[in-house]
Design a protein around this motif. Structure first.
Motif, PDB file in Angstrom:
ATOM      1  N   UNK A  42      -3.624   3.930 -17.785  1.00 37.94           N
ATOM      2  CA  UNK A  42      -3.920   2.548 -17.286  1.00 37.94           C
ATOM      3  C   UNK A  42      -2.953   2.332 -16.232  1.00 37.94           C
ATOM      4  N   UNK A  43      -1.857   3.050 -16.002  1.00 36.33           N
ATOM      5  CA  UNK A  43      -0.909   2.927 -14.847  1.00 36.33           C
ATOM      6  C   UNK A  43      -1.382   3.276 -13.618  1.00 36.33           C
ATOM      7  N   UNK A  44      -2.426   4.189 -13.230  1.00 36.11           N
ATOM      8  CA  UNK A  44      -2.901   4.338 -12.142  1.00 36.11           C
ATOM      9  C   UNK A  44      -3.826   3.218 -11.709  1.00 36.11           C
ATOM     10  N   UNK A  81      -3.352   0.431  -8.594  1.00 38.02           N
ATOM     11  CA  UNK A  81      -4.219   0.381  -7.654  1.00 38.02           C
ATOM     12  C   UNK A  81      -4.796  -1.187  -7.368  1.00 38.02           C
ATOM     13  N   UNK A  82      -4.743  -2.006  -8.789  1.00 37.70           N
ATOM     14  CA  UNK A  82      -5.340  -3.354  -8.897  1.00 37.70           C
ATOM     15  C   UNK A  82      -4.302  -4.282  -7.876  1.00 37.70           C
ATOM     16  N   UNK A  83      -3.146  -4.091  -7.837  1.00 33.82           N
ATOM     17  CA  UNK A  83      -2.121  -5.064  -7.098  1.00 33.82           C
ATOM     18  C   UNK A  83      -2.661  -5.204  -5.817  1.00 33.82           C
ATOM     19  N   UNK A  84      -3.198  -6.258  -5.409  1.00 36.27           N
ATOM     20  CA  UNK A  84      -3.376  -6.765  -4.129  1.00 36.27           C
ATOM     21  C   UNK A  84      -2.425  -7.368  -3.154  1.00 36.27           C
ATOM     22  N   UNK A  89       0.829  -1.579  -0.087  1.00 35.53           N
ATOM     23  CA  UNK A  89       0.119   0.032   0.138  1.00 35.53           C
ATOM     24  C   UNK A  89       0.829   1.257  -0.020  1.00 35.53           C
ATOM     25  N   UNK A  90       1.870   1.096   0.700  1.00 30.08           N
ATOM     26  CA  UNK A  90       2.803   2.398   0.794  1.00 30.08           C
ATOM     27  C   UNK A  90       3.582   2.660  -0.502  1.00 30.08           C
ATOM     28  N   UNK A  91       3.958   1.343  -1.098  1.00 33.74           N
ATOM     29  CA  UNK A  91       4.503   1.619  -2.553  1.00 33.74           C
ATOM     30  C   UNK A  91       3.715   2.250  -3.359  1.00 33.74           C
ATOM     31  N   UNK A  92       2.325   1.635  -3.378  1.00 34.35           N
ATOM     32  CA  UNK A  92       1.566   2.172  -4.321  1.00 34.35           C
ATOM     33  C   UNK A  92       1.296   3.712  -4.105  1.00 34.35           C
ATOM     34  N   UNK A  93       0.925   4.263  -3.105  1.00 39.40           N
ATOM     35  CA  UNK A  93       0.829   5.555  -2.722  1.00 39.40           C
ATOM     36  C   UNK A  93       1.724   6.458  -3.274  1.00 39.40           C
ATOM     37  N   UNK A  94       3.152   5.854  -2.936  1.00 39.46           N
ATOM     38  CA  UNK A  94       4.131   6.515  -3.269  1.00 39.46           C
ATOM     39  C   UNK A  94       4.291   6.828  -4.885  1.00 39.46           C
ATOM     40  N   UNK A  95       4.171   5.781  -5.424  1.00 40.14           N
ATOM     41  CA  UNK A  95       4.276   5.669  -7.089  1.00 40.14           C
ATOM     42  C   UNK A  95       2.988   6.515  -7.697  1.00 40.14           C
TER      43      UNK A  95
END
Length: 136
Positions: free
Chosen positions: A119-121, A125-128, A77-83
């Motif tokens: 689609x990058x966003x 976000x889809x990575x669980x 989650x932290x990596x997704x937010x950062x990216x």
């Protein structure tokens, strides 16, 4: 790969700098070849001369720990937010846009248009979760 690189970067920073206090800065950079299925990574450590060897050993331990210490939902989650924040900040930069367009002409890329930037966003976000990381 960007998510994985961000997670590794975070682990290095948290462990080597914050927890152990061995370095001023530590970073992980992943470089992939354009036409070959190869690449390399660089871990940079900035430390005092007295602590540099210990800091390098700590970096190696973090790297080796990728096999046994699974990626947690919090790390992901932290990596997704950062990216996502980085993407939103840099989307107006020509250099960033050109980087996103890299490899569109490769035969291994199924989608051959610029919708990949849009689609990058949703991709991030889809990575669980990851059960296994190939190559580690």
């Amino acid at each position: 790969m960007r998510l994985l690189a961000e997670i590794i970067n975070s682990r290095l920073f948290t462990t080597v700098r914050d927890s152990l206090g061995l370095t001023y800065d530590v970073s992980f950079e992943l470089n992939m070849f354009d036409r070959l299925k190869l690449g390399w990574y660089v871990i940079s450590v900035t430390s005092t001369p007295a602590k540099v060897h210990i800091a390098v050993d700590a970096c190696k331990n973090v790297q080796r720990g990728l096999h046994t210490n699974r990626i947690t939902p919090r790390e992901l989650d932290r990596a997704k937010r950062t990216l996502l924040m980085r993407h939103e900040a840099e989307i107006k930069s020509n250099a960033y846009l050109l980087g996103l367009l890299a490899h569109l002409q490769a035969t291994s890329v199924p989608r051959k248009d610029i919708t990949c930037m849009k689609d990058l966003t949703s991709l991030y976000e889809s990575c669980q979760h990851w059960r296994h990381i190939p190559g580690l």
